[in-house]
Design a protein around this motif. Sequence first.
Motif, short mmCIF file in Angstrom:
data_model
loop_
_atom_site.label_atom_id
_atom_site.label_comp_id
_atom_site.label_asym_id
_atom_site.label_seq_id
_atom_site.Cartn_x
_atom_site.Cartn_y
_atom_site.Cartn_z
N PHE A 27 0.85 -1.19 0.00
CA PHE A 27 0.00 0.00 0.00
C PHE A 27 0.89 1.25 0.00
CE2 PHE A 27 -2.33 3.47 1.83
CZ PHE A 27 -3.65 3.30 1.44
N TYR A 28 1.89 1.24 0.86
CA TYR A 28 2.79 2.39 0.97
C TYR A 28 3.53 2.64 -0.36
CZ TYR A 28 6.17 5.66 2.90
OH TYR A 28 6.93 6.77 3.15
N GLN A 29 3.96 1.59 -1.02
CA GLN A 29 4.64 1.75 -2.31
C GLN A 29 3.70 2.33 -3.37
OE1 GLN A 29 6.09 -2.24 -2.96
NE2 GLN A 29 8.15 -1.68 -2.26
N GLU A 30 2.44 1.91 -3.34
CA GLU A 30 1.46 2.39 -4.32
C GLU A 30 1.06 3.84 -4.08
OE1 GLU A 30 -2.13 0.17 -5.38
OE2 GLU A 30 -1.11 -1.63 -4.64
N PHE A 31 0.79 4.19 -2.82
CA PHE A 31 0.20 5.49 -2.51
C PHE A 31 1.11 6.47 -1.78
CE2 PHE A 31 -3.22 2.29 -2.62
CZ PHE A 31 -3.93 2.78 -3.70
N GLU A 32 2.31 6.02 -1.39
CA GLU A 32 3.31 6.84 -0.71
C GLU A 32 2.79 7.46 0.58
OE1 GLU A 32 4.98 9.57 -3.55
OE2 GLU A 32 5.69 7.94 -4.82
#
Length: 83
Positions: A27-32
């Motif tokens: 999730f963090y990689q997708e949405f920062e």
Amino acid sequence: MAAELAASENVELTPEHFEVLHLLRRFYQEFEVSPAMRPLTKYLKEHLGADKSSSIYLLKLFPGSPAKLAAKFAGLPRPENCL
């Protein structure tokens, strides 16, 4: 590292914990951004199904504040909406 952080919070990580932590990092990689509880449960529901995305399920794995604690164990910043 995650196991050490979890031990400091008296949590023993299981495969179910790591399943959530891996998706949290994705999730963090997708949405920062680290997700707060509602976006986290919605994302988990898409990828793991309803039984592994409920607030009750996450509270069992990450007692107290699931989004905040899971982000900590995953090595991510604290979600903005978490106290």
